[in-house]
Motif scaffolding. Structure first.
Motif, PDB file in Angstrom:
ATOM      1  N   SER A 199      -4.700   6.116   0.040  1.00  0.00           N
ATOM      2  CA  SER A 199      -3.747   5.015  -0.092  1.00  0.00           C
ATOM      3  C   SER A 199      -4.276   3.992  -1.097  1.00  0.00           C
ATOM      4  CB  SER A 199      -3.545   4.355   1.277  1.00  0.00           C
ATOM      5  OG  SER A 199      -2.662   3.275   1.186  1.00  0.00           O
ATOM      6  N   TYR A 202       0.819  -1.214   0.000  1.00  0.00           N
ATOM      7  CA  TYR A 202       0.000   0.000   0.000  1.00  0.00           C
ATOM      8  C   TYR A 202       0.849   1.258   0.000  1.00  0.00           C
ATOM      9  CZ  TYR A 202      -4.484  -2.211   0.084  1.00  0.00           C
ATOM     10  OH  TYR A 202      -5.599  -2.915  -0.305  1.00  0.00           O
ATOM     11  N   SER A 203       0.451   2.187  -0.870  1.00  0.00           N
ATOM     12  CA  SER A 203       1.149   3.469  -0.942  1.00  0.00           C
ATOM     13  C   SER A 203       0.928   4.229   0.351  1.00  0.00           C
ATOM     14  CB  SER A 203       0.632   4.281  -2.136  1.00  0.00           C
ATOM     15  OG  SER A 203      -0.755   4.555  -1.994  1.00  0.00           O
ATOM     16  N   SER A 204       1.777   5.215   0.591  1.00  0.00           N
ATOM     17  CA  SER A 204       1.741   5.926   1.869  1.00  0.00           C
ATOM     18  C   SER A 204       0.507   6.794   2.034  1.00  0.00           C
ATOM     19  CB  SER A 204       2.996   6.786   2.015  1.00  0.00           C
ATOM     20  OG  SER A 204       3.049   7.755   0.973  1.00  0.00           O
ATOM     21  N   GLY A 205      -0.089   7.223   0.904  1.00  0.00           N
ATOM     22  CA  GLY A 205      -1.274   8.066   1.007  1.00  0.00           C
ATOM     23  C   GLY A 205      -0.982   9.509   1.351  1.00  0.00           C
TER      24      GLY A 205
END
Length: 442
Positions: free
Chosen positions: A208, A200-203
């Motif tokens: 995210s 998952y991307s950091s957002g």
């Protein structure tokens, strides 16, 4: 299987046929196609790209282990806190045992998503490789995440089973997902193109997103790491793992990129306005094509299409350029460019200038909407204790070192720059603050 069966480097062979070396400049730039080529090759080393379709990451990694006689003696992992050591033979056995328990005991099957919530430990590699070996999909999270953040990832990824340390298990209770605490048939075998991991991307710049990484992606990353160790004569070195394992796959690849522009990767530098491929020393958005490019964003075809074009180029969103020797320089993020009177201003450049001031401890530059200029650069500054630095002094300091259109127009002194756990500046928070603070003055 013979040593050569299923292990070739077709990507490099295709490149050699379509782009003769005679057309390449010293830094790997092909002026006819506008494409940057790596100056490093897998050919001539022991690293080859697997193409056997039913090969999974775990089988590939285990195939790189030392032979049985050496595996009993050679240490694979060391716990820095306790000095506990695990040999390659012990690691392999623990992987097989856990995989057997997951598959036969808990009924985990190909495509099931396994959520891992744990800090670094000797068990982490065992869990990851056991999950991948049975064709299940791995998704990991930072153990510092809150229960609500974890619940969102569990829902979004479609988690079937969680594996957690006892200390973190309470955060999983609200999700209702079955949780295993730490203290195969032919049809079930995963393929190269199957999803292996959902990271998952950091957002920090938006919601995210789940990034689907295939077995092929992971194996290529392993190949690059081994290639790096081989060409730097460090195959027998002991490496300290200080990066969090919940995102070590992605960081391993980018860490490798810092050492050299690795083999079997193509790059474009694209003008952000015209889309034209640029030559050395011209800044533009970096596009990459390689076997390491992700499968896409989980359940988000729109975001996938916006990131990977129809020709397979990953549009990174990074602003950078190559020099004449093929060295890559990352300047900023395209989305973070400030559009001022038709010019593009890179926040990172202004931040570096600000940080060169002896009275400035930290700084961040973000855009503020402006009716005449479109946007103006504004700076948030953390000044040293007892410093009497003023807004005008900061503005003049920057103005003396940059072009007129890059000047900082407003300055706000704050106690700390808001950052994520990974150290990224939370620019969207500062943009919101700027709208409230500066617009309210007008």
């Amino acid at each position: 299987m013979s040593s050569e069966e299923g292990w070739i480097a077709p990507f490099e062979e295709e490149l050699a046929a379509s782009h003769p070396s005679s057309t390449l400049q010293r830094g790997g730039f092909d002026p006819q196609a506008g494409i940057y080529h790596s100056l490093h090759k897998l050919k001539g080393t022991n690293q080859k790209i697997p193409i056997r379709p039913n090969l999974d990451t775990a089988a590939f990694v285990l195939s790189q282990f030392p032979p049985a006689g050496q595996a009993e003696k050679l240490v694979a992992l060391i716990d820095s806190a306790t000095n506990q050591r695990v040999t390659y033979a012990q690691l392999k056995l623990s992987i097989y045992k856990l995989a057997t328990g997951l598959y036969h005991g808990l009924g985990v099957k190909k495509g099931d998503v396994i959520f891992v919530l744990s800090p670094n430990s000797l068990l982490y590699p065992t869990i990851c490789l056991a999950v991948l070996s049975i064709g299940a999909v791995l998704t990991t999270a930072n153990p510092l995440n809150t229960a609500s953040e974890i619940a969102k990832q569990v829902r979004d990824s479609g988690t079937n089973l969680a594996i957690s340390t006892p200390e973190e298990a309470d955060k999983l209770l609200p999700t209702g997902v079955p949780t295993l605490l730490t203290s195969r048939s032919k049809d079930a075998r995963p393929a190269l193109s199957d999803t292996a991991v959902i990271l998952y991307s950091s957002g920090t710049t938006g919601a995210s997103k789940g990034v689907e990484i295939t077995h092929s992606n992971l194996m290529y990353i392993v190949i690059l790491l081994r290639w790096s160790a081989e060409v730097s004569s460090s195959l027998d070195d002991v490496f300290l793992c200080f990066l969090p394992m919940f995102h070590v796959y992605g960081l391993a690849f980018f860490a490798l990129g810092l050492l050299a522009f690795p083999p079997v990767i193509l790059a474009l530098v694209v003008d952000v306005e015209t889309g034209v491929a640029l030559p050395p020393f011209r800044k533009g958005e970096l596009w990459f094509k390689s076997p390491a490019v992700m499968k896409g964003y989980l359940g988000n075809q729109e975001a996938t299409a916006a990131t990977i074009n129809a020709d397979g180029w990953l549009q990174t969103g990074d602003l950078g350029y190559f020099d004449e020797d093929g060295c890559l320089y990352i300047v900023d993020r395209v989305k973070e460019l400030i559009k001022h009177n038709g010019y593009q201003v890179a926040p990172a450049e202004l931040e570096a200038t600000l940080l060169s001031h002896t009275d400035i401890l930290d700084a961040a530059v973000v855009p503020l909407d402006d009716e005449e200029a479109g946007q103006i650069p504004i700076a948030y500054v953390v000044k040293a204790a007892n410093s009497e630095l003023t807004e005008d002094q900061v503005i003049q300091f920057v103005a003396s070192q940059v072009a007129p259109y890059k000047k900082v127009r407003k300055v706000s002194f704050i106690d700390a720059i808001p950052k994520s756990a990974a150290g990224k500046i939370l620019r969207k928070d500062l943009v919101s603050q700027g709208k409230q603070k500066f617009v309210s003055r007008l």
